[in-house]
Design an enzyme around this catalytic site. Structure first.
Site, PDB file in Angstrom:
ATOM      1  N   GLU A   1      -2.930  -9.353  17.240  1.00 46.66           N
ATOM      2  CA  GLU A   1      -1.574 -10.091  17.093  1.00 46.66           C
ATOM      3  C   GLU A   1      -0.780  -9.831  18.494  1.00 46.66           C
ATOM      4  OE1 GLU A   1       0.519  -8.143  13.774  1.00 46.66           O
ATOM      5  OE2 GLU A   1      -0.626  -9.240  12.286  1.00 46.66           O
TER       6      GLU A   1
ATOM      7  N   GLU B   1      -6.626  -9.971   8.086  1.00 44.06           N
ATOM      8  CA  GLU B   1      -5.545  -9.130   7.577  1.00 44.06           C
ATOM      9  C   GLU B   1      -4.883 -10.033   6.508  1.00 44.06           C
ATOM     10  OE1 GLU B   1      -2.765  -6.849   9.660  1.00 44.06           O
ATOM     11  OE2 GLU B   1      -4.504  -6.379  11.146  1.00 44.06           O
TER      12      GLU B   1
HETATM   13  C1  GCO Z   1       0.166  -5.739  11.881  1.00 46.65           C
HETATM   14  C2  GCO Z   1      -1.106  -4.946  12.150  1.00 46.65           C
HETATM   15  C3  GCO Z   1      -1.242  -3.890  11.144  1.00 46.65           C
HETATM   16  C4  GCO Z   1      -0.186  -3.607   9.878  1.00 46.65           C
HETATM   17  C5  GCO Z   1      -0.073  -4.600   8.715  1.00 46.65           C
HETATM   18  C6  GCO Z   1       1.044  -4.428   7.971  1.00 46.65           C
HETATM   19  O1  GCO Z   1       0.189  -6.571  11.400  1.00 46.65           O
HETATM   20  O2  GCO Z   1       1.367  -5.440  12.013  1.00 46.65           O
HETATM   21  O3  GCO Z   1      -2.144  -5.693  12.415  1.00 46.65           O
HETATM   22  O4  GCO Z   1      -1.429  -2.795  11.667  1.00 46.65           O
HETATM   23  O5  GCO Z   1      -0.074  -2.246   9.611  1.00 46.65           O
HETATM   24  O6  GCO Z   1       0.035  -5.755   9.183  1.00 46.65           O
HETATM   25  O7  GCO Z   1       2.153  -4.570   8.519  1.00 46.65           O
END
Ligand code: GCO
Length: 391
Positions: free
Chosen positions: A150, A302
């Site tokens: 990200e 994710e």
């Molecule tokens: C993000 C990360 C994760 C987070 C998840 C929940 O997207 O910020 O990759 O580390 O914990 O997304 O917020």
């Protein structure tokens, strides 16, 4: 009853990141600002956690390697930590679990933070040196590499919103970070591909489903387009020739527009997670369709929600996978799904309260408890299919 089959060899897994689960990381830019303490003590309990992954029929696992462990001082690589992650990877392989390694998941060694972190051009040299070393050590054990998790979330929250280290508000530093992330990614892609090893390398992008706040307003519609372009596409457009796959993190929908107080009531009408993110499964379909033009395999790296009572998670998974399946049917090349997260963990500046895990963690005893939704997901993983009952 309807059975929605997923493609052959589909990867079914979960994702975590080192700082959020390992515990005992004292040398990163987060360690003092937002200490995570022992977290889930995954650093020591990983064998136990991998047994759970197996038990839950998952065939793949996404995690990150902590840079501040491997290179605690500039140029000094820690042999003990290198051996640790070797054993870690070996025990995944011994269980026939496909390995997906993230090289940068938000945290940095303190020494890098001290010289300006990702806004300093030198990061390109330092990060590719680290990546190269990790690659050399583990190339026989890793199936998928992810350079950066990200990039835009990292850059904007750290350098515009002041919520994450180094907690700055400086658009110039944000832009420098962006430029360095792009250069790093391309460079690492090229270095890795000099090797004959069998692997793929990509990026993980957080893309949101942007909709106009007021669909009748041309200004709001324009705004949604601008967001879609800059947030979802800009970065990918810059690196699209240096990607073997796209990793997608999808969580929610964002309504964007010029908000007047009297419009408020119409905003995001769906269900909400414990931390107030709207649950909008259909959005994943639109975001996937948006990624189709890159003509690359897509892994959902994710997708998940904070739901301490595990009341919404089962439907969350079911409904998102329904829309993922629809996208696949319409020709989007989705090859895997990773739920966030394997277990409850340290949710960055929000601490340990949000519960994202398929497995519940008791932070006093560090006991792991499988939530009902994890068993539901385990069935899907086993069948390689989503079974929809009429109820
Ligand atoms: C993000 C990360 C994760 C987070 C998840 C929940 O997207 O910020 O990759 O580390 O914990 O997304 O917020």
């Amino acid at each position: 009853m309807k059975k929605l089959k997923f493609p052959k060899d589909f990867l079914w897994g979960t994702a975590t990141s080192a700082y959020q689960v390992e515990g005992g990381i004292g040398n990163s830019d987060w360690s003092k600002v937002y200490p995570a303490g022992l977290a889930c003590n995954h650093y020591n309990l990983y064998e136990k956690d991998f047994d759970l992954i197996k038990k839950l029929n998952q065939n793949a696992y996404r995690f990150s390697i902590e840079w501040s462990r491997i290179e605690p001082e500039e140029g000094k690589f820690d042999k003990r930590e290198i051996e640790h992650y070797r054993r870690y990877l070996q025990s995944l392989k011994a269980r026939k679990i496909t390995t997906i390694v993230t090289l940068h998941h938000f945290t940095n060694p303190l020494w890098l933070a001290k010289i300006g972190g990702w806004a300093n051009k030198k990061v390109v040299f330092y990060f590719s040196r680290f990546a190269n070393r990790v690659f050399d050590e583990y190339k026989d054990l890793v199936d998928f590499w992810i350079t950066i998790n990200e990039p835009l979330i990292y850059g904007s929250i750290s350098y515009l919103e002041r919520r994450w280290p180094p907690k700055k508000r400086n658009p110039i530093l944000f832009l420098k970070t962006l430029r360095n992330q792009i250069t790093c990614h391309k460079k690492i892609y090229e270095i890795f591909h000099k090797s004959k090893n069998n692997f793929q390398i990509g990026i993980v992008k957080h893309n949101s489903y942007f909709e106009p706040f007021n669909s009748k307003s041309p200004l709001d519609r324009f705004n949604a387009k601008v967001y879609r372009y800059f947030w979802n596409e800009y970065f990918l457009n810059r690196i699209k020739n240096h990607l073997d796959f796209v990793g997608l993190n999808y969580y929610s929908r964002d309504k964007v527009g010029i908000k007047f107080p009297f419009q408020k009531g119409s905003e995001n009408e769906g269900k909400w997670s414990d931390i107030g993110w709207e649950i909008y499964p259909e959005g994943i379909y639109h975001v996937l369709k948006g990624l189709k033009k890159y003509n690359l395999p897509i892994y959902i790296t994710e997708n998940g929600l904070a739901d301490a009572k595990d009341k919404l998670r089962k439907d969350f998974i079911k409904n998102h996978l329904y829309w993922v399946h629809k996208a696949i049917e319409e020709g989007v090349d989705v090859k895997g799904y990773f739920h966030w997260s394997l277990m409850d963990n340290f949710e960055w500046e929000k601490g340990f309260d949000p519960r994202f895990g398929l497995i519940e963690i008791d932070y006093k005893t560090l006991e792991r408890k499988i939530r009902p939704s994890a068993l539901f997901y385990a069935k899907i993983c086993k069948e390689n299919a989503l079974i929809l009952c009429r109820d």
